[in-house]
Design an enzyme around this catalytic site. Sequence first.
Site, mmCIF file in Angstrom:
data_model
loop_
_atom_site.group_PDB
_atom_site.id
_atom_site.type_symbol
_atom_site.label_atom_id
_atom_site.label_comp_id
_atom_site.label_asym_id
_atom_site.label_seq_id
_atom_site.Cartn_x
_atom_site.Cartn_y
_atom_site.Cartn_z
ATOM 1 N N LYS A 170 19.115 25.373 31.955
ATOM 2 C CA LYS A 170 20.223 25.807 31.091
ATOM 3 C C LYS A 170 20.567 24.596 30.192
ATOM 4 C CE LYS A 170 24.523 26.593 29.766
ATOM 5 N NZ LYS A 170 24.577 25.619 28.673
ATOM 6 N N GLY A 223 26.210 15.441 32.306
ATOM 7 C CA GLY A 223 27.252 15.918 31.401
ATOM 8 C C GLY A 223 28.588 15.301 31.758
ATOM 9 N N SER A 224 29.640 16.055 31.516
ATOM 10 C CA SER A 224 30.984 15.487 31.675
ATOM 11 C C SER A 224 31.407 15.431 33.144
ATOM 12 C CB SER A 224 31.993 16.334 30.905
ATOM 13 O OG SER A 224 32.167 17.573 31.556
ATOM 14 N N GLY A 228 30.959 18.100 36.206
ATOM 15 C CA GLY A 228 30.284 17.528 37.371
ATOM 16 C C GLY A 228 31.036 17.850 38.658
ATOM 17 N N GLU A 245 24.913 13.149 36.887
ATOM 18 C CA GLU A 245 25.000 11.981 36.010
ATOM 19 C C GLU A 245 26.118 12.278 35.035
ATOM 20 O OE1 GLU A 245 23.883 9.125 36.121
ATOM 21 O OE2 GLU A 245 22.283 9.371 37.602
ATOM 22 N N CYS A 279 25.669 8.095 27.399
ATOM 23 C CA CYS A 279 26.491 7.709 28.542
ATOM 24 C C CYS A 279 26.240 6.247 28.896
ATOM 25 C CB CYS A 279 26.252 8.625 29.733
ATOM 26 S SG CYS A 279 24.554 8.693 30.237
ATOM 27 N N GLN A 326 33.794 17.011 18.674
ATOM 28 C CA GLN A 326 33.534 15.624 19.063
ATOM 29 C C GLN A 326 34.121 14.677 18.016
ATOM 30 O OE1 GLN A 326 32.133 14.366 22.034
ATOM 31 N NE2 GLN A 326 32.933 12.473 21.151
ATOM 32 N N GLU A 378 36.143 7.577 28.653
ATOM 33 C CA GLU A 378 34.922 7.688 27.854
ATOM 34 C C GLU A 378 35.223 8.456 26.567
ATOM 35 O OE1 GLU A 378 31.519 10.163 29.131
ATOM 36 O OE2 GLU A 378 30.335 8.344 28.786
HETATM 37 C C1 UN1 Z 1 19.281 5.837 27.568
HETATM 38 O O1 UN1 Z 1 20.238 5.126 27.303
HETATM 39 O O2 UN1 Z 1 18.122 5.512 27.268
HETATM 40 O O3 UN1 Z 1 23.294 11.058 28.732
HETATM 41 C C2 UN1 Z 1 19.364 7.128 28.256
HETATM 42 C C3 UN1 Z 1 22.948 9.892 28.603
HETATM 43 C C4 UN1 Z 1 22.031 9.326 29.638
HETATM 44 C C5 UN1 Z 1 20.727 8.944 29.077
HETATM 45 C C6 UN1 Z 1 20.742 7.609 28.458
HETATM 46 N N1 UN1 Z 1 21.850 10.269 30.706
HETATM 47 O O4 UN1 Z 1 23.331 9.231 27.649
#
Ligand code: UN1
Length: 476
Positions: A170, A223-224, A228, A245, A279, A326, A378
């Site tokens: 998804k 994602g956020s 999460g 993540e 991220c 955003q 963030e």
């Molecule tokens: C990177 O910095 O090379 O969503 C990858 C993101 C991370 C991936 C970053 N999961 O920004």
Amino acid sequence: MLHRNLIGGDWVSGEASVNINPSNTDQVVGEYARASAEDTKAAIAAARTALPEWSRSPILERHVILRKTADEILARKEDLGRLLAREEGKTLPEAIGEVTRAGQIFDFFAGEVLRLSGEVLPSVRPNIGVEITREPVGVVGIITPWNFPIAIPAWKMAPALAYGNTVVLKPADLVPGSAWALVDILHRAGAPAGVVNLVMGRGSVAGQTLLDSPDVNALTFTGSAGTGRRVAASSIEHNRKFQLEMGGKNPFVVLDDADLSVAVEAVANSSFFSTGQRCTASSRLIVTEGIHERFVAALTEKLKSLVVDDALKAGIHIGPVVDESQLKQDLDYIGIGRSEGARLAFGGERLERETPGFYLAPALFTEATNDMRIAREEIFGPIAAVIRVRDYDEALAVANDTSFGLSSGIATTSLKHAIHFKRNSEAGMVMVNLPTAGVDFHAPFGGRKGSSYGPREQGRYAAEFYTTVKTAYTLA
Ligand code: UN1
């Protein structure tokens, strides 16, 4: 052309949405189907049906499918890069780089299929052998964000398939194009019906259906933090393995003894490239007082030289923000930073360009403190805040004073401080004299504290999530 969802080997249409180019909002990138709850349930059922055969498929079959996928992605990196830059807004070189990474990931896992192995141990009891093997977890639900429209689907799908799982992907509703292209490649590369399923659409419909399904055995999410937590709660309820993540508020420390140009290049990249929408971006620049003035002056000069424009134009450094909401969030935080008493030293204003798009000048705050909202929350935009500190000890304390822990960086020529920082930074990934963002495709990726949950992604460490260990004892 309407791009349809792939369910059980068939392309399925339905309600559709258009994908808009953030560099030029008059331009439609494509039309994409949105999966209903029923479509998503059908995709999960198809993945379940395909599982027994795929999980026992010959490794050479899996190898060939992953290898063909890698080859086609790499051969088409220019046109896939264009599509990615058009739908997400990162610059064309960044987009081609991301597509290349996706190809390399499939290449890596095509190789891993041929290196699957287990362990044999002697038992502590006589005449007994112990065998340790890894088996697939089952049906894997994959929910991916908009900021890496092809690399993140690739780094979740490639290991899932390599280790014998079936998947339901998804992708983010905002950028379905690159994910569609990737699934189309996998389908034509020979992935059997039901092994790879695509459910583009809304998080509240397709995503929620994945969360609510007792038939999804593992769920991997990037994602956020808010979503999460919902993935976590639903997964615990269904006894499902999950991996998250989420955000970052990554620190980049600049010490008095830093090579100034190394520090400025690293920060320009990790705070502002990809429009700060990573991220792994560094948003807290923690600078010791002896270099503070020189660093701010040099970084400001660098920012003046960065060109913000249409992602497809040659010679640009920063593309547009991904969408209206955003951009609003970014501008809101710039207002919040000012009202908290930080000084906006550069940028932060919306820019007009030839085409209507969401252009924002990279923003640099100085005189920030670590308790301000711009240093704690963030933002996910091209915005960074300089926090002045006395010395290395204070820099390390401030760097670790955050609820996140994904990546961190330091610019220093001191071996002692570099080694101390590597050992004591509370982050999953630590960079010395390098940007906090932009990681290798074959090394473990992930963080600590509020940034991540579960095993690492990428490289051989991916096996932890996508397999389950079996220990077998035999008396012979
Ligand atoms: C990177 O910095 O090379 O969503 C990858 C993101 C991370 C991936 C970053 N999961 O920004």
